[in-house]
Design an enzyme around this catalytic site. Structure first.
Site, PDB file in Angstrom:
ATOM      1  N   ASP A 297       0.750  -1.310  -0.082  1.00 15.10           N
ATOM      2  CA  ASP A 297      -0.114   0.174   0.050  1.00 15.10           C
ATOM      3  C   ASP A 297       0.918   1.221   0.210  1.00 15.10           C
ATOM      4  OD1 ASP A 297      -2.972  -0.841  -0.078  1.00 15.10           O
ATOM      5  OD2 ASP A 297      -2.350  -1.900   1.694  1.00 15.10           O
TER       6      ASP A 297
ATOM      7  N   GLU B 205      -0.785   9.543   1.392  1.00 17.99           N
ATOM      8  CA  GLU B 205      -1.361  10.247   2.276  1.00 17.99           C
ATOM      9  C   GLU B 205      -1.539   9.905   3.512  1.00 17.99           C
ATOM     10  OE1 GLU B 205      -5.416  12.668   1.587  1.00 17.99           O
ATOM     11  OE2 GLU B 205      -5.789  10.340   1.637  1.00 17.99           O
ATOM     12  N   ASP B 206      -1.678   8.396   3.919  1.00 15.21           N
ATOM     13  CA  ASP B 206      -2.130   7.948   5.111  1.00 15.21           C
ATOM     14  C   ASP B 206      -0.973   8.109   6.035  1.00 15.21           C
ATOM     15  OD1 ASP B 206      -4.902   7.604   4.357  1.00 15.21           O
ATOM     16  OD2 ASP B 206      -3.949   5.605   3.136  1.00 15.21           O
TER      17      ASP B 206
ATOM     18  N   ARG C  11       0.755  -1.645   7.342  1.00 14.05           N
ATOM     19  CA  ARG C  11       1.296  -0.220   6.670  1.00 14.05           C
ATOM     20  C   ARG C  11       2.332   0.493   7.518  1.00 14.05           C
ATOM     21  NH1 ARG C  11      -2.894   3.238   3.651  1.00 14.05           N
ATOM     22  NH2 ARG C  11      -0.854   3.920   3.030  1.00 14.05           N
TER      23      ARG C  11
ATOM     24  N   ARG D 247      -9.399   2.642  11.358  1.00 12.48           N
ATOM     25  CA  ARG D 247      -7.829   3.151  11.351  1.00 12.48           C
ATOM     26  C   ARG D 247      -7.527   4.143  12.053  1.00 12.48           C
ATOM     27  NH1 ARG D 247      -5.948   1.418   6.155  1.00 12.48           N
ATOM     28  NH2 ARG D 247      -7.278  -0.719   5.482  1.00 12.48           N
TER      29      ARG D 247
ATOM     30  N   HIS E   2     -12.371   5.888   4.482  1.00 11.60           N
ATOM     31  CA  HIS E   2     -11.644   6.824   5.139  1.00 11.60           C
ATOM     32  C   HIS E   2     -12.878   7.955   4.813  1.00 11.60           C
ATOM     33  CE1 HIS E   2      -7.459   5.202   4.254  1.00 11.60           C
ATOM     34  NE2 HIS E   2      -7.651   5.386   5.389  1.00 11.60           N
TER      35      HIS E   2
ATOM     36  N   CYS F 184      -5.288  10.240  -2.117  1.00 13.18           N
ATOM     37  CA  CYS F 184      -4.481   9.178  -1.155  1.00 13.18           C
ATOM     38  C   CYS F 184      -2.951   9.104  -1.828  1.00 13.18           C
ATOM     39  CB  CYS F 184      -4.786   7.919  -1.550  1.00 13.18           C
ATOM     40  SG  CYS F 184      -6.763   7.613  -1.417  1.00 13.18           S
TER      41      CYS F 184
END
Ligand code: CIR
Length: 262
Positions: free
Chosen positions: A67, A72-73, A92, A137, A167, A255
């Site tokens: 991923d 962005e995450d 992740r 998350r 999200h 993202c």
């Protein structure tokens, strides 16, 4: 403006991992993903960002991190600080190192520690307000760490409930200054400041609420022409990119980059 005060817009990206087919998924059925096709789409996305004036800083591909294209995450970049998150999906968490290194020259870093978790996809910045989705998350500790980092820089943090998508920014993003594009099936439009205008996604395009505002232009996914026309009818200038292969990994437009001024 003198040269010494001129800012430039940086977009941090990361190439598509050949292992993207093994990505984390919450709401989508797993289907085969062609990494080569995803990479071609990702390069077109980067070219779109360049055309809109961004300097693209692409981080090296991480073969073992499926991923990792979704930068962005793993960070929230604000004026005066960057929060390196602790992503909600354990798979992740090793993504953060390279992204943190890329941000360190530009912002002081705050690093999130256990038990806090937060995915940047849950953070929608509207001026100095940070709407933060409570999700699988992003937990309460994560929201508290964000608030501790952001409040001294003048940001207000407002938690938002949503359901039905990965999200918060799968359900709502900024289409233009003061204008949200919202999927009302997933988030209540009245969760946001009443002064904000709302454009709803076309009912035939449930995933169309994730758009990426760069300056005066809004990047939309090619797959959602009806919602795009709603933005255009409102006078919003749009650019279009095809991210259909990346979408199979439950990712979208915001993202794939961290965009900020330096
Ligand atoms: C994940 O489940 O974490 C990835 N497969 C997709 C992340 C997409 N990121 C985003 O919406 N901000």
């Amino acid at each position: 403006m003198t040269p010494s005060t001129r800012t430039r817009r940086l977009a941090v990206t990361r190439g598509v991992s050949p292992s993207i087919g093994h990505c984390a998924l919450e709401h989508l059925e797993r289907v085969p993903i062609d990494p080569g096709r995803a990479q071609v789409q990702h390069e077109a996305y980067e070219n779109c960002l360049r055309a809109l004036g961004c300097h693209v800083m692409r981080l090296p591909v991480a073969e073992d991190l499926p991923d990792s294209v979704f930068v962005e995450d793993v960070a929230v970049v604000l004026d005066g600080v960057a929060l390196v998150t602790r992503p909600g999906a354990p798979s992740r968490r090793p993504e953060t190192g390279a992204v943190a290194d890329s941000l360190a020259p530009h912002r002081p870093l705050v690093r999130m520690e256990a038990p806090a978790t937060l995915d940047g996809g849950d953070v929608l910045a509207v001026g100095r307000t940070l709407y933060v989705g409570r999700s699988r998350r992003t937990n309460a500790d994560g929201i508290a760490v964000l608030e501790a980092a952001a409040a001294p820089r003048g940001y207000a943090v407002k938690p938002v409930d949503f359901a039905g998508c990965l999200h918060l920014k799968s359900a709502v993003t900024l289409a233009a200054d003061g204008v949200l594009v919202v999927q009302p099936a997933w988030v209540a439009p009245d969760a946001f400041d009443a002064a904000l205008e709302r454009i709803e996604v076309d009912p035939q395009e449930p995933f169309a609420a994730n758009v990426l505002r760069i300056g005066d232009v809004t990047v939309c996914a090619e797959a959602f022409p009806r919602t795009r026309r709603r933005l255009e009818a409102r006078g919003i200038a749009v650019a279009v990119v095809d991210v259909s292969e990346i979408a199979k990994a439950e990712g979208a437009l915001t993202c794939c980059s961290l965009v900020f001024e330096v």
